[in-house]
Design a protein around this motif. Structure first.
Motif, PDB file in Angstrom:
ATOM      1  N   ASP A 134       0.824  -1.209   0.000  1.00  0.00           N
ATOM      2  CA  ASP A 134       0.000   0.000   0.000  1.00  0.00           C
ATOM      3  C   ASP A 134       0.859   1.260   0.000  1.00  0.00           C
ATOM      4  O   ASP A 134       2.095   1.207   0.061  1.00  0.00           O
ATOM      5  CB  ASP A 134      -0.980  -0.009   1.171  1.00  0.00           C
ATOM      6  CG  ASP A 134      -0.290   0.029   2.531  1.00  0.00           C
ATOM      7  OD1 ASP A 134       0.911   0.351   2.583  1.00  0.00           O
ATOM      8  OD2 ASP A 134      -0.953  -0.254   3.540  1.00  0.00           O
ATOM      9  N   VAL A 136       1.372   3.509   2.203  1.00  0.00           N
ATOM     10  CA  VAL A 136       2.186   3.712   3.401  1.00  0.00           C
ATOM     11  C   VAL A 136       3.483   2.918   3.292  1.00  0.00           C
ATOM     12  O   VAL A 136       4.579   3.446   3.570  1.00  0.00           O
ATOM     13  CB  VAL A 136       1.410   3.288   4.663  1.00  0.00           C
ATOM     14  CG1 VAL A 136       2.290   3.412   5.900  1.00  0.00           C
ATOM     15  CG2 VAL A 136       0.155   4.135   4.826  1.00  0.00           C
ATOM     16  N   TYR A 160       4.130  -1.162  11.505  1.00  0.00           N
ATOM     17  CA  TYR A 160       2.855  -0.769  10.886  1.00  0.00           C
ATOM     18  C   TYR A 160       2.046  -1.997  10.488  1.00  0.00           C
ATOM     19  O   TYR A 160       0.841  -2.095  10.781  1.00  0.00           O
ATOM     20  CB  TYR A 160       3.142   0.115   9.674  1.00  0.00           C
ATOM     21  CG  TYR A 160       1.971   0.299   8.739  1.00  0.00           C
ATOM     22  CD1 TYR A 160       0.897   1.116   9.083  1.00  0.00           C
ATOM     23  CD2 TYR A 160       1.944  -0.332   7.495  1.00  0.00           C
ATOM     24  CE1 TYR A 160      -0.173   1.293   8.223  1.00  0.00           C
ATOM     25  CE2 TYR A 160       0.883  -0.162   6.630  1.00  0.00           C
ATOM     26  CZ  TYR A 160      -0.173   0.649   6.991  1.00  0.00           C
ATOM     27  OH  TYR A 160      -1.228   0.815   6.145  1.00  0.00           O
ATOM     28  N   GLN A 164      -1.542  -3.683  12.070  1.00  0.00           N
ATOM     29  CA  GLN A 164      -2.703  -4.034  11.262  1.00  0.00           C
ATOM     30  C   GLN A 164      -3.181  -5.441  11.586  1.00  0.00           C
ATOM     31  O   GLN A 164      -4.386  -5.688  11.715  1.00  0.00           O
ATOM     32  CB  GLN A 164      -2.351  -3.945   9.768  1.00  0.00           C
ATOM     33  CG  GLN A 164      -1.962  -2.564   9.286  1.00  0.00           C
ATOM     34  CD  GLN A 164      -3.115  -1.597   9.389  1.00  0.00           C
ATOM     35  OE1 GLN A 164      -3.198  -0.823  10.333  1.00  0.00           O
ATOM     36  NE2 GLN A 164      -4.027  -1.646   8.446  1.00  0.00           N
ATOM     37  N   LYS A 280      -3.630   4.634  13.696  1.00  0.00           N
ATOM     38  CA  LYS A 280      -2.981   4.364  12.415  1.00  0.00           C
ATOM     39  C   LYS A 280      -2.467   5.643  11.752  1.00  0.00           C
ATOM     40  O   LYS A 280      -1.302   5.721  11.352  1.00  0.00           O
ATOM     41  CB  LYS A 280      -3.962   3.652  11.473  1.00  0.00           C
ATOM     42  CG  LYS A 280      -3.348   3.231  10.151  1.00  0.00           C
ATOM     43  CD  LYS A 280      -4.414   2.815   9.145  1.00  0.00           C
ATOM     44  CE  LYS A 280      -5.198   1.639   9.602  1.00  0.00           C
ATOM     45  NZ  LYS A 280      -6.190   1.184   8.596  1.00  0.00           N
ATOM     46  N   VAL A 284       1.477   6.841  10.950  1.00  0.00           N
ATOM     47  CA  VAL A 284       1.911   7.164   9.590  1.00  0.00           C
ATOM     48  C   VAL A 284       2.471   8.586   9.532  1.00  0.00           C
ATOM     49  O   VAL A 284       3.554   8.826   8.988  1.00  0.00           O
ATOM     50  CB  VAL A 284       0.737   7.005   8.596  1.00  0.00           C
ATOM     51  CG1 VAL A 284       1.116   7.546   7.218  1.00  0.00           C
ATOM     52  CG2 VAL A 284       0.326   5.548   8.489  1.00  0.00           C
ATOM     53  N   SER A 302      -2.000   9.555   4.709  1.00  0.00           N
ATOM     54  CA  SER A 302      -2.863   9.122   5.812  1.00  0.00           C
ATOM     55  C   SER A 302      -4.290   8.893   5.330  1.00  0.00           C
ATOM     56  O   SER A 302      -4.958   7.935   5.737  1.00  0.00           O
ATOM     57  CB  SER A 302      -2.867  10.162   6.933  1.00  0.00           C
ATOM     58  OG  SER A 302      -1.580  10.315   7.494  1.00  0.00           O
ATOM     59  N   THR A 305      -5.129   5.502   3.936  1.00  0.00           N
ATOM     60  CA  THR A 305      -5.218   4.356   4.854  1.00  0.00           C
ATOM     61  C   THR A 305      -6.552   4.305   5.583  1.00  0.00           C
ATOM     62  O   THR A 305      -6.835   3.346   6.289  1.00  0.00           O
ATOM     63  CB  THR A 305      -4.096   4.434   5.909  1.00  0.00           C
ATOM     64  OG1 THR A 305      -4.318   5.544   6.789  1.00  0.00           O
ATOM     65  CG2 THR A 305      -2.740   4.584   5.252  1.00  0.00           C
TER      66      THR A 305
END
Length: 412
Positions: A134, A136, A160, A164, A280, A284, A302, A305
């Motif tokens: 992704d 990020v 990160y 998740q 989250k 980020v 951001s 996400t």
């Protein structure tokens, strides 16, 4: 603040092109074009939309190959980070990883290795497989390349990804027991309606007495469940409603926005959504801000996400305010229903102290712990509700079946 139109000319994918875009100001127009891979040769404000041929992204035509789940991504990233720390080159690392990668992910590594051998930066090679890595992930790698600390930023990528996974596991664990109870309740009720109630119905039919209302309701439901002519239309209607709901969410942003907004009004569900999302985006923003990425770009990343449309819309408004030079904390305060006082206060402290990156990391940890508390609260509330529902439903059926017997006993 009203938007403006800008006409541009430049190189994209090695070819000359031109077009028009909408932006708040010239800086945003430059940022959007650079994000889209355009090397700008001319940019000017325009009042008229030129008739230009739509630009087709050749990478979009390319068939996506390979796949990987979050757990496989964590293992892959850990191996990549360990090998780089050991002093191996990128090419050597990917050569070794090819022999240790699941077959579904192998095509991705083969294409990436080919790109790297041609001089493509690692972040760009990752970016070509956005269905797996992704925005990020890609931008963390890009920040690591730019700062010369790729191994350090890969550790942040691992953190990160593991967060998740932990969020998904927490939600799954919270729902497992209530779902099991619900399935058992449905199975028991179905068994009683299909097998037990007909026996009682046959027993009562010979008495000639009128059945109590509760008993008659259960008997009618039992007959309906056992009759395909009744059940098929009901199931079709339920299936149609679910299908219509999915179609409306995909095709109508207003409907999808309303659904997400309704979810944010449910007390405990709101806490789970906000705590996980704020944790989250804070992580980020903190990591990318420390790497020297502009606040506007971190806001953009951001947003990608976030799944909740009201939260995403608020971030877009905050990003526009950042372009205008307003303080970040003041912009967040404009949405008190999404960003609680604790969040905005800590952001303000970070701005005043000049340690915004560190403060975002602290905010992320704070709301991560709050998310765990929200999940526990949700579980503690849902379990007794399901048990009560199961007991009341089965109890009502049993009482309804024995009511005629009680009436007969009283008559005697």
């Amino acid at each position: 603040m009203s938007s403006m139109l800008f006409s541009w000319k430049g190189l994209r994918a090695g070819k000359y092109d031109e077009g028009v875009l909408e932006a708040l100001n010239r800086d945003e127009a430059v940022y959007l074009l650079k994000t889209d891979g355009v090397v700008i040769t001319q940019l000017s404000q325009s009042d008229v939309l030129p008739k230009t041929k739509p630009i087709e992204d050749s990478s979009a035509k390319k068939k996506r190959r390979g796949s990987a789940n979050l757990k496989q991504l964590v293992i892959f990233t850990k191996k990549l980070q360990t090998m780089l720390v050991a002093g191996l080159s990128i090419v050597e690392t990917f050569e070794m990883l090819k022999d240790q990668t699941p077959s579904k992910m192998l095509p991705i590594l083969e294409e990436m290795l080919e790109d790297i051998n041609q001089g493509v930066p690692l972040s760009e090679a990752f970016g070509k497989h956005d269905h797996v890595f992704d925005v990020v992930f890609v931008n963390m790698v890009r920040a690591g390349e730019s700062s010369g600390q790729l191994d350090e930023f890969l550790l942040k990528v691992i953190d990160y990804l593991e967060r998740q996974i932990r969020i998904r596991k927490s939600i799954k664990a919270a729902l497992t027991y209530p779902v099991v109870l619900l399935v058992v309740a449905i199975a028991v009720v179905a068994c009683m309606l299909i097998m037990v109630v007909p026996v009682f119905e046959e027993l009562f039919s010979g008495s000639g007495n009128q059945l109590p209302l509760a008993t008659q309701i259960i008997v009618d439901i039992s007959n309906g469940v056992r009759d395909p002519a009744t059940m098929l239309p009901i199931l079709s209607i339920i299936g149609g409603i679910i299908l219509l709901h999915k179609i409306l969410i995909k095709k109508y942003d207003g409907y999808a926005y309303s659904v997400d907004k309704f979810a944010l009004r449910l007390p405990i569900v709101k806490g789970m959504i906000l705590n996980s999302t704020l944790s989250k985006i804070s992580m980020v923003q903190g990591n990318l801000y420390e790497a020297g990425v502009s606040m506007v770009e971190t806001m953009d990343i951001s947003m990608s996400t976030v799944k909740s449309r009201p939260i995403k819309s608020s971030l877009d408004d905050v990003k526009r305010g950042v372009y205008s030079g307003e303080p970040l904390s003041s912009l967040f305060k404009s949405f008190p229903e999404i960003y609680p006082p604790t969040f905005t206060a800590l952001v303000e402290v970070g701005e005043k102290s000049g340690n915004l990156g560190d403060m975002f990391s602290s905010i992320s940890q704070y709301f991560s712990e709050n998310f765990d508390d929200s999940v526990k609260e949700f579980t503690d509330l849902l379990e007794p509700i399901m048990i009560i529902f199961m007991g009341v439903t089965i109890g009502f059926i049993l009482i309804a079946m024995y009511l005629p017997m009680f009436n007969i006993g009283n008559a005697i």
